[in-house]
Scaffold this active site. Structure first.
Site, PDB file in Angstrom:
ATOM      1  CG  ASP A 184      33.351  28.447  54.838  1.00  0.00           C
ATOM      2  OD1 ASP A 184      34.457  28.301  55.389  1.00  0.00           O
ATOM      3  OD2 ASP A 184      32.289  28.006  55.300  1.00  0.00           O
TER       4      ASP A 184
ATOM      5  CG  MET B 148      35.498  27.838  49.306  1.00  0.00           C
ATOM      6  SD  MET B 148      34.546  26.318  49.144  1.00  0.00           S
ATOM      7  CE  MET B 148      33.913  26.121  50.813  1.00  0.00           C
TER       8      MET B 148
ATOM      9  CG  HIS C  79      38.111  28.748  56.375  1.00  0.00           C
ATOM     10  ND1 HIS C  79      37.368  27.580  56.427  1.00  0.00           N
ATOM     11  CD2 HIS C  79      39.386  28.360  56.090  1.00  0.00           C
ATOM     12  CE1 HIS C  79      38.150  26.550  56.192  1.00  0.00           C
ATOM     13  NE2 HIS C  79      39.375  26.989  55.971  1.00  0.00           N
TER      14      HIS C  79
ATOM     15  N   GLY D  98      29.971  22.437  52.215  1.00  0.00           N
ATOM     16  CA  GLY D  98      29.258  22.253  53.464  1.00  0.00           C
ATOM     17  C   GLY D  98      28.505  20.929  53.428  1.00  0.00           C
ATOM     18  N   GLY D  99      27.939  20.562  54.558  1.00  0.00           N
ATOM     19  CA  GLY D  99      27.057  19.404  54.599  1.00  0.00           C
ATOM     20  C   GLY D  99      27.740  18.049  54.617  1.00  0.00           C
TER      21      GLY D  99
ATOM     22  CG  MET E  12      39.097  26.862  52.426  1.00  0.00           C
ATOM     23  SD  MET E  12      37.429  26.210  52.683  1.00  0.00           S
ATOM     24  CE  MET E  12      36.563  27.726  53.081  1.00  0.00           C
TER      25      MET E  12
ATOM     26  CB  SER F 128      29.646  28.167  57.898  1.00  0.00           C
ATOM     27  OG  SER F 128      29.957  28.311  56.516  1.00  0.00           O
TER      28      SER F 128
ATOM     29  CG  ASP G 178      34.953  25.080  59.257  1.00  0.00           C
ATOM     30  OD1 ASP G 178      33.747  24.815  59.104  1.00  0.00           O
ATOM     31  OD2 ASP G 178      35.611  25.781  58.456  1.00  0.00           O
TER      32      ASP G 178
ATOM     33  CG  MET H 176      39.825  22.503  57.800  1.00  0.00           C
ATOM     34  SD  MET H 176      38.403  23.614  57.852  1.00  0.00           S
ATOM     35  CE  MET H 176      37.131  22.653  57.013  1.00  0.00           C
TER      36      MET H 176
ATOM     37  CG  HIS I  34      33.360  30.074  59.438  1.00  0.00           C
ATOM     38  ND1 HIS I  34      34.634  30.124  59.969  1.00  0.00           N
ATOM     39  CD2 HIS I  34      33.429  29.206  58.395  1.00  0.00           C
ATOM     40  CE1 HIS I  34      35.429  29.309  59.286  1.00  0.00           C
ATOM     41  NE2 HIS I  34      34.725  28.745  58.320  1.00  0.00           N
TER      42      HIS I  34
HETATM   43  C1  DX5 Z   1      34.111  23.685  54.331  1.00  0.00           C
HETATM   44  C2  DX5 Z   1      33.903  24.980  55.096  1.00  0.00           C
HETATM   45  C3  DX5 Z   1      33.014  24.875  56.286  1.00  0.00           C
HETATM   46  C4  DX5 Z   1      31.597  24.520  55.970  1.00  0.00           C
HETATM   47  C5  DX5 Z   1      30.939  23.950  57.184  1.00  0.00           C
HETATM   48  O1  DX5 Z   1      35.035  23.920  53.327  1.00  0.00           O
HETATM   49  O2  DX5 Z   1      35.147  25.465  55.552  1.00  0.00           O
HETATM   50  O3  DX5 Z   1      33.043  26.090  57.023  1.00  0.00           O
HETATM   51  O4  DX5 Z   1      30.848  25.635  55.556  1.00  0.00           O
HETATM   52  O5  DX5 Z   1      29.673  23.531  56.817  1.00  0.00           O
HETATM   53  P1  DX5 Z   1      28.920  22.377  57.597  1.00  0.00           P
HETATM   54  O6  DX5 Z   1      28.710  22.873  58.985  1.00  0.00           O
HETATM   55  O7  DX5 Z   1      27.674  22.239  56.816  1.00  0.00           O
HETATM   56  O8  DX5 Z   1      29.796  21.167  57.549  1.00  0.00           O
HETATM   57 ZN    ZN Z   2      35.169  27.182  56.941  1.00  0.00          ZN
END
Ligand code: DX5
Ligand code: ZN
Length: 214
Positions: free
Chosen positions: A32, A34, A63, A140-141, A65, A6, A171, A133, A30
């Site tokens: 993300d 948002m 993805h 992330g994290g 969101m 990601s 994910d 999910m 990937h």
């Molecule tokens: C969260 C995202 C994930 C995220 C994953 O909203 O959809 O794709 O980037 O990051 P890690 O691997 O750090 O959890």
């Molecule tokens: Zn994602």
């Protein structure tokens, strides 16, 4: 097993060079996206996907969101997205999934950790990818939520029993130490952000995740 880093965890000021560091070790990227409404965070839109497109031949796994994906699907496809994944929490996804199909890209359906498998099961015949999910969307994290593996198992069982051409992607919070349990539950694609780009050597981290899953 396919590995999808990601880029949310990459250095946004050096995206092309961060991608080059992992490109030989991974199968998809990937992305993300948002919108600051569906989730509080605001990240990547079609202009950044368009900017990335000439720098990589990897599958751009977007993805979404966002509250109103219908307004953006065409722009993402035009920008070079290879797959568009929308959330079932927005309501009946069928109109969005048929628009994604008409754009000629892969149809994905995502669901949050608290959303039951029953909510996506009616749409398995309309999708190419099911995104489970394993953290709450937005950042992330976060820590991996192992309970979602029950939904992976349920999806794997049904997809195999019906012979459906649907890949299962997971994910959130994926690292080398949980890649094996995800693989055993039936995942086809592991997304990892901080597990890969947070490492000193992102290519080696991607390799380690793949090795742990096989
Ligand atoms: C969260 C995202 C994930 C995220 C994953 O909203 O959809 O794709 O980037 O990051 P890690 O691997 O750090 O959890
Ligand atoms: Zn994602």
């Amino acid at each position: 097993m396919k590995i999808a880093p990601s880029i949310l965890a990459a250095d946004f000021a050096n995206l092309a060079s961060d991608i080059a560091r992992v490109a030989g070790e991974v199968d998809l990227l990937h992305v993300d996206c948002m919108d600051g409404h569906y989730v509080p965070n605001l990240t990547i839109g079609p202009p950044v996907v368009a900017a990335l497109r000439p720098h990589t031949e990897l599958f751009l796994d977007c993805h979404l969101m966002v509250d109103n994906p219908g307004r953006l699907l065409g722009a993402f496809a035009e920008a070079g997205a290879d797959g568009l994944t929308v959330h079932v929490e927005l309501g009946d996804p069928r109109p969005l999934l048929s628009e994604i199909a008409s754009l000629g890209v892969r149809r994905g359906l995502a669901f949050e950790p608290e959303t039951p498998f029953d909510a996506v099961e009616p749409f398995l015949g309309d999708i190419d990818l099911l995104l489970v999910m394993s953290v709450h969307t937005g950042y992330g994290g976060q820590a991996f939520i192992p309970e979602v593996l029950d939904k992976v198992r349920a999806a794997r069982k049904l997809i195999d029993a019906e012979g459906m051409a649907v890949e299962i992607e997971i994910d959130g919070g994926i690292k080398a130490d949980n890649a094996a349990v995800a693989a055993a539950a039936g995942v086809d694609i592991l997304v990892s952000g901080t597990g890969i780009f947070g490492a000193d050597d992102p290519g080696a981290a991607a390799r380690a995740i793949r090795a742990a899953a096989s």
